[in-house]
Design an enzyme around this catalytic site. Structure first.
Site, mmCIF file in Angstrom:
data_model
loop_
_atom_site.group_PDB
_atom_site.id
_atom_site.type_symbol
_atom_site.label_atom_id
_atom_site.label_comp_id
_atom_site.label_asym_id
_atom_site.label_seq_id
_atom_site.Cartn_x
_atom_site.Cartn_y
_atom_site.Cartn_z
ATOM 1 N N SER A 53 18.208 43.242 39.951
ATOM 2 C CA SER A 53 17.130 44.188 40.256
ATOM 3 C C SER A 53 16.566 43.922 41.646
ATOM 4 O O SER A 53 16.682 42.810 42.170
ATOM 5 C CB SER A 53 16.029 43.984 39.198
ATOM 6 O OG SER A 53 14.904 44.767 39.457
ATOM 7 N N ILE A 55 14.933 42.956 44.957
ATOM 8 C CA ILE A 55 15.291 42.120 46.111
ATOM 9 C C ILE A 55 16.519 41.263 45.792
ATOM 10 O O ILE A 55 17.389 41.063 46.653
ATOM 11 C CB ILE A 55 14.081 41.237 46.521
ATOM 12 C CG1 ILE A 55 12.887 42.129 46.916
ATOM 13 C CG2 ILE A 55 14.441 40.315 47.675
ATOM 14 C CD1 ILE A 55 11.571 41.373 47.116
ATOM 15 N N TYR A 205 0.511 34.024 39.238
ATOM 16 C CA TYR A 205 1.699 34.280 40.068
ATOM 17 C C TYR A 205 1.524 33.624 41.439
ATOM 18 O O TYR A 205 2.382 32.874 41.908
ATOM 19 C CB TYR A 205 1.838 35.797 40.184
ATOM 20 C CG TYR A 205 2.844 36.318 41.172
ATOM 21 C CD1 TYR A 205 4.172 36.503 40.787
ATOM 22 C CD2 TYR A 205 2.475 36.665 42.473
ATOM 23 C CE1 TYR A 205 5.105 37.003 41.694
ATOM 24 C CE2 TYR A 205 3.394 37.161 43.374
ATOM 25 C CZ TYR A 205 4.704 37.335 42.975
ATOM 26 O OH TYR A 205 5.636 37.826 43.876
HETATM 27 N N1 LIG Z 1 8.451 43.201 45.641
HETATM 28 C C1 LIG Z 1 7.576 42.565 46.408
HETATM 29 O O1 LIG Z 1 6.785 43.172 47.162
HETATM 30 C C2 LIG Z 1 7.523 41.074 46.393
HETATM 31 C C3 LIG Z 1 6.549 40.458 47.205
HETATM 32 C C4 LIG Z 1 6.499 39.071 47.239
HETATM 33 C C5 LIG Z 1 7.405 38.331 46.503
HETATM 34 N N2 LIG Z 1 8.334 38.960 45.712
HETATM 35 C C6 LIG Z 1 9.265 38.098 44.964
HETATM 36 O O2 LIG Z 1 10.575 38.561 45.112
HETATM 37 C C7 LIG Z 1 11.343 38.218 43.952
HETATM 38 C C8 LIG Z 1 12.057 39.451 43.441
HETATM 39 O O3 LIG Z 1 11.073 40.382 43.034
HETATM 40 P P1 LIG Z 1 11.328 41.957 42.932
HETATM 41 O O4 LIG Z 1 10.169 42.594 43.573
HETATM 42 O O5 LIG Z 1 12.702 42.284 43.357
HETATM 43 O O6 LIG Z 1 11.124 42.156 41.348
HETATM 44 P P2 LIG Z 1 12.102 42.678 40.192
HETATM 45 O O7 LIG Z 1 12.713 43.964 40.592
HETATM 46 O O8 LIG Z 1 11.275 42.648 38.947
HETATM 47 O O9 LIG Z 1 13.161 41.533 40.113
HETATM 48 C C9 LIG Z 1 12.864 40.314 39.488
HETATM 49 C C10 LIG Z 1 14.136 39.780 38.912
HETATM 50 O O10 LIG Z 1 13.865 38.496 38.319
HETATM 51 C C11 LIG Z 1 14.472 38.475 37.048
HETATM 52 N N3 LIG Z 1 13.844 37.514 36.167
HETATM 53 C C12 LIG Z 1 12.548 37.435 35.801
HETATM 54 N N4 LIG Z 1 12.369 36.399 34.967
HETATM 55 C C13 LIG Z 1 13.587 35.809 34.828
HETATM 56 C C14 LIG Z 1 14.043 34.703 34.092
HETATM 57 N N5 LIG Z 1 13.215 33.988 33.318
HETATM 58 N N6 LIG Z 1 15.346 34.346 34.178
HETATM 59 C C15 LIG Z 1 16.200 35.058 34.953
HETATM 60 N N7 LIG Z 1 15.821 36.149 35.658
HETATM 61 C C16 LIG Z 1 14.526 36.508 35.580
HETATM 62 C C17 LIG Z 1 14.332 39.890 36.535
HETATM 63 O O11 LIG Z 1 15.218 40.106 35.461
HETATM 64 P P3 LIG Z 1 14.951 41.283 34.363
HETATM 65 O O12 LIG Z 1 15.449 42.551 34.998
HETATM 66 O O13 LIG Z 1 15.784 40.821 33.215
HETATM 67 O O14 LIG Z 1 13.493 41.303 34.089
HETATM 68 C C18 LIG Z 1 14.703 40.658 37.787
HETATM 69 O O15 LIG Z 1 16.101 40.697 37.934
HETATM 70 C C19 LIG Z 1 10.356 37.624 42.950
HETATM 71 O O16 LIG Z 1 10.392 36.207 43.024
HETATM 72 C C20 LIG Z 1 9.020 38.120 43.449
HETATM 73 O O17 LIG Z 1 7.967 37.271 43.085
HETATM 74 C C21 LIG Z 1 8.410 40.304 45.648
#
Ligand SMILES: NC(=O)c1ccc[n+]([C@@H]2O[C@H](COP(=O)([O-])OP(=O)(O)OC[C@H]3O[C@@H](n4cnc5c(N)ncnc54)[C@H](OP(=O)(O)O)[C@@H]3O)[C@@H](O)[C@H]2O)c1
Length: 320
Positions: A53, A55, A205
């Site tokens: 999913s 990033i 978080y």
């Molecule tokens: N988007 C932003 O603006 C932003 C800003 C700062 C930091 N981040 C960081 O960037 C990273 C990616 O976030 P995203 O925005 O791309 O969110 P996302 O679309 O929700 O992706 C998160 C991913 O982590 C997986 N995940 C969550 N818990 C898990 C676990 N226990 N074991 C294995 N996989 C797990 C999810 O799997 P499922 O699909 O199975 O839930 C999903 O594939 C995260 O660390 C987030 O904190 C994002």
């Protein structure tokens, strides 16, 4: 300081413009010759967590495009296969393998690491991208608060268990995906598990993301004897399924400003592939090291840092 570096620093401090797609575009103009060379990761194997999913999927695609074999590590195999098909639709030659591990389940992390070590004598890159913003205080199967387990305990344990395979790489690199939200939180020394006070998911978080960044210099020292370098980073604000789910109001307000997942993935891909190897133990955003603090109230001393490390090491089963 050059004019470009001064402009870059201003973007960082103003937060909203810097974290947005406009900040990315402005900085991108400053690094036209800085992209990793095509094929830079040929022969390398990269593990990316949360690769189904947002990033994480974009990081998997970015690494595969540079020639890496990518272990798309997900907690749901079907979602992983769907993401693999999406990436293959853009990059038909990508070498992608779906692996399953819930990084918030430390027993599952141990089983997964054992199985990987059996199958891979060498691993070059580990990108700890999986992330969660719990709506209410939740504990993982090991009894630790969920954002702490997902962002800190699982990644540290997985890396420790993979050190034999990482040590076999000529240039092993580890990336921890943190968040700019960590700037707002001090180190939760004394309450690492967020047991006291009113629980707020966004604070939990950000606290766990602060711990990632605080521990990065310690991990750099700890893993140096295996040749492993480690970087923490933040991606800015990106329009991903995770953001839409966890912060729908914020997304509605900021949508025109949000980065694409590919823009948010850029620094993780760059840290994985750029030459020479970036220095270990730093916090990065948009391909440059960034300060760990902008507020005086978030600073901590070595004793506090070591208490937090000790808590995490015991919780992850690395110390008694
Ligand atoms: N988007 C932003 O603006 C932003 C800003 C700062 C930091 N981040 C960081 O960037 C990273 C990616 O976030 P995203 O925005 O791309 O969110 P996302 O679309 O929700 O992706 C998160 C991913 O982590 C997986 N995940 C969550 N818990 C898990 C676990 N226990 N074991 C294995 N996989 C797990 C999810 O799997 P499922 O699909 O199975 O839930 C999903 O594939 C995260 O660390 C987030 O904190 C994002």
């Amino acid at each position: 300081m050059t004019a470009a570096a001064a402009f870059d620093a201003v973007l960082d401090r103003t937060v909203a413009p810097g974290y947005s797609r406009f900040g990315f575009a402005a900085r991108r103009r400053c690094w036209p010759d800085d992209d990793p060379a095509p094929g830079a990761l040929l022969g390398r194997t990269a593990l990316v967590t949360g690769a189904n999913s947002g990033i994480g999927k974009a990081i998997a695609a970015g690494l595969a495009e540079l020639g890496a074999t990518v272990l798309m590590t997900v907690r749901d195999h079907e979602r992983g296969e769907a993401a693999r098909r999406d990436v293959l639709a853009q990059l038909p030659d990508a070498d992608l393998v779906v692996e399953q591990c819930d990084v918030a389940d430390l027993a599952a992390v141990r089983r997964f690491a054992d199985s990987l070590i059996d199958r891979h004598v060498r691993l070059d890159l580990v990108i700890h991208n999986a992330g969660v913003l719990p709506a209410e205080r939740t504990e993982g199967p090991d009894g630790h608060e969920l954002s702490l387990t997902t962002h800190v305990l699982g990644p540290i344990l997985l890396t420790e268990l993979l050190l034999p395979a990482l040590a076999a790489s000529p240039d092993p690199r580890v990336v921890l995906m943190s968040s700019g939200g960590m700037y707002a939180q001090p180190l939760p020394d004394g309450d690492v598990e967020y047991r006291s006070g009113e629980y707020r998911g966004a604070a939990a978080y950000a606290r766990s993301k602060r711990i990632q960044v605080a521990l990065t210099p310690l991990l750099a020292q700890r893993w140096a004897s295996s040749g492993v370098t480690v970087a923490a980073m933040h991606p800015g604000w990106a329009d991903t399924p995770g953001l839409a789910d966890a912060l729908p109001g914020f997304r509605r307000l900021t949508r025109p400003l949000l980065r694409t997942a590919e823009q948010a993935a850029d620094t993780a891909v760059w840290l994985s592939a750029t030459e020479p190897t970036p220095p270990s133990g730093l916090f990065w955003h948009d391909r440059r090291p960034r300060p760990s603090h902008y507020r005086r109230g978030t600073r901590y001393d070595d004793a506090a840092l070591h208490r937090v490390w000790r808590h995490c090491a015991v919780a992850a089963g690395l110390a008694r």
